[in-house]
Design an enzyme around this catalytic site. Structure first.
Site, PDB file in Angstrom:
ATOM      1  N   GLY A 239     -11.338  42.485  10.298  1.00  0.00           N
ATOM      2  CA  GLY A 239     -11.056  43.026  11.713  1.00  0.00           C
ATOM      3  C   GLY A 239     -11.524  44.084  12.044  1.00  0.00           C
ATOM      4  N   PRO A 275     -14.485  40.429   6.201  1.00  0.00           N
ATOM      5  CA  PRO A 275     -14.969  40.827   7.687  1.00  0.00           C
ATOM      6  C   PRO A 275     -15.741  39.375   8.009  1.00  0.00           C
ATOM      7  CG  PRO A 275     -16.186  41.448   5.894  1.00  0.00           C
ATOM      8  CD  PRO A 275     -15.248  40.591   4.935  1.00  0.00           C
ATOM      9  N   ARG A 277     -16.517  39.612  12.130  1.00  0.00           N
ATOM     10  CA  ARG A 277     -17.186  40.254  13.436  1.00  0.00           C
ATOM     11  C   ARG A 277     -18.286  41.413  13.198  1.00  0.00           C
ATOM     12  NH1 ARG A 277     -15.280  40.169  18.681  1.00  0.00           N
ATOM     13  NH2 ARG A 277     -13.181  39.930  17.677  1.00  0.00           N
ATOM     14  N   ARG A 313     -16.463  34.770  25.865  1.00  0.00           N
ATOM     15  CA  ARG A 313     -15.716  35.931  25.167  1.00  0.00           C
ATOM     16  C   ARG A 313     -15.353  36.860  26.888  1.00  0.00           C
ATOM     17  NH1 ARG A 313     -17.133  39.840  22.952  1.00  0.00           N
ATOM     18  NH2 ARG A 313     -15.435  40.320  22.113  1.00  0.00           N
ATOM     19  N   TYR A 317     -11.273  36.879  27.030  1.00  0.00           N
ATOM     20  CA  TYR A 317     -10.805  38.191  26.667  1.00  0.00           C
ATOM     21  C   TYR A 317     -11.224  39.483  27.582  1.00  0.00           C
ATOM     22  CZ  TYR A 317     -11.324  35.960  22.019  1.00  0.00           C
ATOM     23  OH  TYR A 317     -11.434  35.079  20.937  1.00  0.00           O
ATOM     24  N   CYS A 345     -18.488  25.761  37.441  1.00  0.00           N
ATOM     25  CA  CYS A 345     -17.662  25.795  38.600  1.00  0.00           C
ATOM     26  C   CYS A 345     -16.284  26.226  38.383  1.00  0.00           C
ATOM     27  CB  CYS A 345     -17.424  24.245  39.157  1.00  0.00           C
ATOM     28  SG  CYS A 345     -18.938  23.545  39.371  1.00  0.00           S
ATOM     29  N   GLU A 346     -16.302  27.483  38.197  1.00  0.00           N
ATOM     30  CA  GLU A 346     -15.205  28.278  37.813  1.00  0.00           C
ATOM     31  C   GLU A 346     -15.217  29.877  38.298  1.00  0.00           C
ATOM     32  OE1 GLU A 346     -12.157  27.591  35.374  1.00  0.00           O
ATOM     33  OE2 GLU A 346     -12.906  25.584  34.849  1.00  0.00           O
ATOM     34  N   TYR A 374     -18.116  35.136  17.588  1.00  0.00           N
ATOM     35  CA  TYR A 374     -17.214  34.695  18.292  1.00  0.00           C
ATOM     36  C   TYR A 374     -17.813  34.113  19.628  1.00  0.00           C
ATOM     37  CZ  TYR A 374     -13.979  36.339  14.857  1.00  0.00           C
ATOM     38  OH  TYR A 374     -13.471  36.596  13.521  1.00  0.00           O
TER      39      TYR A 374
HETATM   40  C1  LIG Z   1     -10.627  36.026  11.763  1.00  0.00           C
HETATM   41  C2  LIG Z   1     -10.031  36.158  10.310  1.00  0.00           C
HETATM   42  C3  LIG Z   1     -10.769  37.370   9.846  1.00  0.00           C
HETATM   43  C4  LIG Z   1     -11.930  37.922  10.318  1.00  0.00           C
HETATM   44  O1  LIG Z   1     -11.754  38.879  11.248  1.00  0.00           O
HETATM   45  P1  LIG Z   1     -12.872  39.739  12.050  1.00  0.00           P
HETATM   46  O2  LIG Z   1     -12.095  40.682  13.171  1.00  0.00           O
HETATM   47  O3  LIG Z   1     -13.899  38.964  12.487  1.00  0.00           O
HETATM   48  O4  LIG Z   1     -13.466  40.583  10.771  1.00  0.00           O
HETATM   49  C5  LIG Z   1     -10.420  37.669   8.526  1.00  0.00           C
HETATM   50  N1  LIG Z   1      -9.354  37.053   7.907  1.00  0.00           N
HETATM   51  C6  LIG Z   1      -8.576  36.022   8.694  1.00  0.00           C
HETATM   52  C7  LIG Z   1      -7.233  35.580   7.971  1.00  0.00           C
HETATM   53  C8  LIG Z   1      -8.938  35.748  10.084  1.00  0.00           C
HETATM   54  O5  LIG Z   1      -8.154  34.988  10.571  1.00  0.00           O
END
Ligand SMILES: *Cc1c(COP(=O)(O)O)cnc(C)c1O
Length: 422
Positions: A239, A275, A277, A313, A317, A345-346, A374
């Site tokens: 995350g 990790p 992203r 994305r 988002y 076409c959107e 992603y």
């Molecule tokens: C998506 C996910 C991650 C990775 O999240 P990032 O934001 O990309 O680091 C880690 N653990 C679980 C369970 C996830 O679903």
């Protein structure tokens, strides 16, 4: 570390001028930098390695085999969320005892596959899943190594679509019920509960939610142990965010490690992080070419050859991607606000609205930055646009690591029912 930078007026990926890749591969295509991938992995290893925290790359962020192999060579384990991802990790040479299976809706078939492959751990997200896993493991004559994913009810303060650690989210077992479910798990004959897992969401730019969640996690570990239960493993989730635009400062990994050291190290558990992203996001760009600069009444549109099917994305988002002209703009180049859109076409096929860009016109190349995570993994063939290819650069070499399918290959995936004439 080289990465993406202007040299002699041209944006390069490491030592390769991007027009050379556009020429050889065609546009749109994703381009990844080995140097950035290694740099990001090694930064994690440097911060967390000394604490004994294992890095399991969450490969849903980018599951290209070349990238998985690169991380496997660095010593990474992997976090998978589907049978397909498990097979990708195994195909890249990752040992099963370094793979963790996460996900809120694992099917019976996926649980069978995870057990049959002897994965290190299955992160269970509900009582219902626990019951099914117990049954499946019993039928295979195995005990399933399990961590319970706890929903700590902590606000990750990120985009609503990528927050996962709040009570109203579908993820994990509510922290109030966690002790009870862990106790039940320990009583099931075919379940070996070995620890706990959390994951708060994605693109976190603030460490406070981690501190809150890890404190709750540590309290839970102590409560379970006081009850005589064994808690050996902690999965700290992923995350950590990256900087998509000026003003976004990614958390410092050393500060993150300090939180882990202070709150969790005293528990003496084996620990891992997942990790996604933050390992791959900065390492990729989407290379695209302007088809037309269309002069509109209220503004100009740059219609580019990449579209929402290649990079969803922004549509999904409202994500911001920096736009880099491949030819370096003159320092005094006048910027004007344009909409940057794809050919699909959107109206949602819009990468940027009223974005100030230097002069760009028909045939010019540009890149969407921070497109390593992603991005390619979410690509589709909407509008029958071939799946966007991927290229990996290392120093002065580049290779296509996923080719653009031909139209024949795309059409050959479909078959006519026998009652239609050919
Ligand atoms: C998506 C996910 C991650 C990775 O999240 P990032 O934001 O990309 O680091 C880690 N653990 C679980 C369970 C996830 O679903």
């Amino acid at each position: 570390m080289t990465g993406f930078a202007y040299r002699g007026g041209v944006l390069h990926a490491e030592d390769i001028p991007l027009p050379a890749i556009a020429e050889a591969v065609g546009t749109p295509c994703y381009v990844y930098s080995t140097a950035i991938l290694q740099d990001r992995y090694r930064a994690y290893d440097k911060a967390l390695g000394p604490l004994g925290v294992r890095i399991c790359y969450a490969l849903k962020a980018n599951s290209n085999q070349a990238i998985l192999r690169l991380f496997a060579e660095e010593g990474a384990g992997m976090d998978v969320v589907s049978d397909g991802e498990m097979r990708r990790a195994l195909a890249a040479g990752v040992a099963p005892d370094r793979i963790v299976f996460s996900g809120v809706g694992k099917t019976r078939e996926e649980l069978v596959a995870a057990l049959t492959q002897n994965l290190a751990q299955i992160n269970v997200e509900s009582r219902e899943e626990l019951a099914l896993l117990n049954e499946v493991a019993g039928s295979l004559g195995r005990r399933a190594p399990v961590a319970l994913r706890i929903n700590p009810d902590v606000d990750a303060r990120t985009h609503v679509k990528i927050t996962t650690g709040l009570r109203e989210n579908k993820f994990g077992i509510d922290i109030e019920h966690a002790a009870e479910v862990y106790r039940q798990a320990a009583e099931l004959p075919n379940i070996a509960p070995q620890g706990l897992a959390v994951h708060l969401g994605s693109q976190l730019l603030d460490l406070a939610p981690y501190r809150d969640a890890y404190r709750k996690l540590a309290d839970l570990v102590r409560a379970l142990r006081a009850d005589g239960l064994i808690v050996d493993n902690l999965d700290l989730g992923g995350g950590i965010g990256i900087s998509y635009q000026a003003g976004e400062t990614p958390p410092d990994l050393a500060a993150y490690a300090d939180i882990v050291r202070e709150i969790l190290t005293p528990l003496g558990c084996h620990m891992m992080v997942e990790p996604g992203r933050s390992l791959v996001g900065d390492a990729g760009i989407l290379l695209s070419r302007v088809i037309y600069r269309k002069h509109g009444l209220s503004r100009d549109f740059l219609i580019v050859d990449a579209a929402m099917n290649d990079l969803v994305r922004p549509a999904m988002y409202d994500a911001w991607h920096e736009i880099l002209p491949i030819a370096e703009p003159a320092p005094d180049a006048e910027c004007s606000a344009v909409d940057i859109v794809g050919p699909v076409c959107e109206s949602g096929d819009t990468f940027a609205k009223e974005r100030a860009v230097p002069p760009l016109t028909d045939g010019d190349l540009l890149a969407f930055s921070q497109a390593g995570a992603y991005s390619a993994v979410m690509a589709s063939t909407y509008n029958s646009r071939p799946l966007v290819p991927e290229v990996l650069v290392q120093d002065s070499a580049f290779a296509i690591v996923r080719k653009r399918p031909t139209f024949e290959e795309m059409i050959a995936l479909e078959t006519s029912p026998p009652w239609q004439k050919d």
